[in-house]
Design an enzyme around this catalytic site. Sequence first.
Site, mmCIF file in Angstrom:
data_model
loop_
_atom_site.group_PDB
_atom_site.id
_atom_site.type_symbol
_atom_site.label_atom_id
_atom_site.label_comp_id
_atom_site.label_asym_id
_atom_site.label_seq_id
_atom_site.Cartn_x
_atom_site.Cartn_y
_atom_site.Cartn_z
ATOM 1 N N ASP A 69 0.844 -1.191 0.000
ATOM 2 C CA ASP A 69 0.000 0.000 0.000
ATOM 3 C C ASP A 69 0.886 1.250 0.000
ATOM 4 O O ASP A 69 2.096 1.159 0.200
ATOM 5 C CB ASP A 69 -0.939 0.018 1.218
ATOM 6 C CG ASP A 69 -0.243 -0.453 2.476
ATOM 7 O OD1 ASP A 69 0.947 -0.123 2.637
ATOM 8 O OD2 ASP A 69 -0.880 -1.137 3.298
ATOM 9 N N ASP A 71 1.456 5.025 1.556
ATOM 10 C CA ASP A 71 1.121 6.006 2.590
ATOM 11 C C ASP A 71 1.775 7.334 2.234
ATOM 12 O O ASP A 71 2.833 7.371 1.602
ATOM 13 C CB ASP A 71 1.654 5.536 3.960
ATOM 14 C CG ASP A 71 1.034 4.213 4.372
ATOM 15 O OD1 ASP A 71 -0.107 3.939 3.947
ATOM 16 O OD2 ASP A 71 1.696 3.441 5.094
ATOM 17 N N ASP A 153 10.469 3.257 12.909
ATOM 18 C CA ASP A 153 11.222 2.179 13.545
ATOM 19 C C ASP A 153 12.590 1.925 12.884
ATOM 20 O O ASP A 153 13.622 2.163 13.491
ATOM 21 C CB ASP A 153 10.376 0.895 13.662
ATOM 22 C CG ASP A 153 9.586 0.554 12.413
ATOM 23 O OD1 ASP A 153 9.809 1.179 11.361
ATOM 24 O OD2 ASP A 153 8.745 -0.374 12.479
HETATM 25 P P1 ATP Z 1 4.216 -3.335 5.174
HETATM 26 O O1 ATP Z 1 4.644 -3.392 3.767
HETATM 27 O O2 ATP Z 1 4.336 -4.627 5.859
HETATM 28 O O3 ATP Z 1 2.884 -2.647 5.391
HETATM 29 P P2 ATP Z 1 5.240 -0.923 6.320
HETATM 30 O O4 ATP Z 1 6.662 -0.454 6.502
HETATM 31 O O5 ATP Z 1 4.377 -0.129 5.404
HETATM 32 O O6 ATP Z 1 5.326 -2.422 5.884
HETATM 33 P P3 ATP Z 1 3.291 -0.416 8.353
HETATM 34 O O7 ATP Z 1 2.966 -1.229 9.545
HETATM 35 O O8 ATP Z 1 2.273 -0.275 7.287
HETATM 36 O O9 ATP Z 1 4.618 -1.024 7.764
HETATM 37 O O10 ATP Z 1 3.726 1.011 8.878
HETATM 38 C C1 ATP Z 1 3.988 2.102 8.014
HETATM 39 C C2 ATP Z 1 5.182 2.898 8.523
HETATM 40 O O11 ATP Z 1 4.895 3.436 9.808
HETATM 41 C C3 ATP Z 1 6.451 2.048 8.725
HETATM 42 O O12 ATP Z 1 7.195 1.969 7.524
HETATM 43 C C4 ATP Z 1 7.176 2.811 9.811
HETATM 44 O O13 ATP Z 1 7.868 3.910 9.260
HETATM 45 C C5 ATP Z 1 6.038 3.367 10.666
HETATM 46 N N1 ATP Z 1 5.691 2.504 11.800
HETATM 47 C C6 ATP Z 1 4.706 1.578 11.861
HETATM 48 N N2 ATP Z 1 4.659 0.979 13.052
HETATM 49 C C7 ATP Z 1 5.633 1.522 13.791
HETATM 50 C C8 ATP Z 1 6.091 1.340 15.126
HETATM 51 N N3 ATP Z 1 5.522 0.449 15.927
HETATM 52 N N4 ATP Z 1 7.126 2.107 15.551
HETATM 53 C C9 ATP Z 1 7.689 3.025 14.740
HETATM 54 N N5 ATP Z 1 7.311 3.232 13.479
HETATM 55 C C10 ATP Z 1 6.296 2.509 12.991
HETATM 56 MG MG MG Z 2 2.249 -0.468 5.105
#
Ligand code: ATP
Ligand code: MG
Length: 455
Positions: A69, A71, A153
């Site tokens: 997705d 963001d 993170d």
């Molecule tokens: P995925 O492809 O699995 O969705 P993602 O990196 O997009 O991976 P998300 O859980 O959708 O992961 O979170 C989006 C963003 O928000 C992450 O890339 C990170 O920068 C931030 N984020 C999410 N959860 C946390 C957390 N618990 N602590 C710090 N930053 C976080």
């Molecule tokens: Mg994501």
Amino acid sequence: MIRRFIRKVFGKKAAPGPRILAQDAHGIRRDLIHPCALKTCRTLYDAGYAAFVVGGAVRDLLLGREPKDFDVATDATPDEIRRLFRRSRVIGRRFQIVHVYCGADTIEVTTFRAGAPSAEADEDDADHVTGEGGMLLRDNVFGNQEEDAARRDFTVNALYYDPENEEVWDLHGGVEDAKRKVLRMIGDPEQRYREDPVRMLRAARFAAKLEFHIDPATRAPIACLAPMLAHIPTARLFDEMMKLLLSGHAERGVRQLRAEGLHHGILPMLDTVLDDPARQKFLHHALHDTDLRVRQGHSASPAFMLACLLWFDFQAEFSRNKERGQHLQSALFDAMDTVLERQRDVLAFPRRFDGTIKEIWGMQGRLEQRSGNRPFRLMQHPRFRAAYDFLLIRAESGDAPAELAEWWTRFQDAEDSEREAMLIQPGAGEGAKRKCRRKPHKSEDGAGPVEVILG
Ligand code: ATP
Ligand code: MG
């Protein structure tokens, strides 16, 4: 417009210190960005705000993967975002996020946020609250881009793509880490895990998904801090576990969890399953098949995954109940209830899954009965396909006769006349030796009767 002018003049100084990479340095093609994300960024940009595609999408594109997705992060506040997009809605309890709707798609837009409170933060500050052991309970303070990057993170999750200029803004060396396939926590890893212990699960998930290795300093505190997961609401743990199990990289993810010692309070069965070659084989087939399905773009069912993970616990409990002299049916249903409730204590999976899990388990006995009308009736069952898939996994791993699985595969494809010939006549096969009883059992979620025939 004024904002844009200021950004044009001072723009690249807005967040001091980022490394800004031009298209030829980062290689991300603009046409790979979802058109809705581009449109959202453009609307914000035209209104004078900063707007970047951020997080997982930039990381995945940089690695040549397809993002799940898109963001967007911006310096516009949720109210300002809402005013720009007619079809949008503020959501979120933990964080305020704006969902911008675009056709059938949704773009998640977040305002730059500041991260953990500094040591001198006001204790009464309602937006920045820490709990026991430094855990961050609420985190809804707006910040600038630099602060927004610092509260993310891992370094590879803190990359910002500016579609207007086709630049990647890298504030923590994420591009270099992506090249070297290193998962590195931003800031002091121990403190970051204490703020939010779920980051430990995320470390295991991303290491598995991206095939990265966890930087030693990022990995080191996990062994000692893993018990902190006990303080996380079980529903949040469930969401995070499902992300891991349904990511298309569940097999590696589960092994990574165990390697880091993160499974104890979440999936305690991994100890017994991964130490026993026969059970390990079953789990391998279950996770491998699910991973293939997900990677081919099919959906995978959380209930099916739970049925697989808990299968051996259920069987052990069922045997124990029988040894205690319990009647077969109550031994079976008690075992189902006990195992599901025990697991629910650590991972709050919704009760609506119970019916499916019980039916998958309960139908394993019915699949052995191949005479008369039974196979025809069984194929009409809404959960037949799941039960059959489960049988295939059992057969592949030696937990059920291969002949039985093959029979069902052929039976489903056969013409009516052929099916009649395939039926095993009572007295001719193992079906004849079985005493069949059927008992409709009300599933806990009230979703209808769970029908189980015992052999
Ligand atoms: P995925 O492809 O699995 O969705 P993602 O990196 O997009 O991976 P998300 O859980 O959708 O992961 O979170 C989006 C963003 O928000 C992450 O890339 C990170 O920068 C931030 N984020 C999410 N959860 C946390 C957390 N618990 N602590 C710090 N930053 C976080
Ligand atoms: Mg994501």
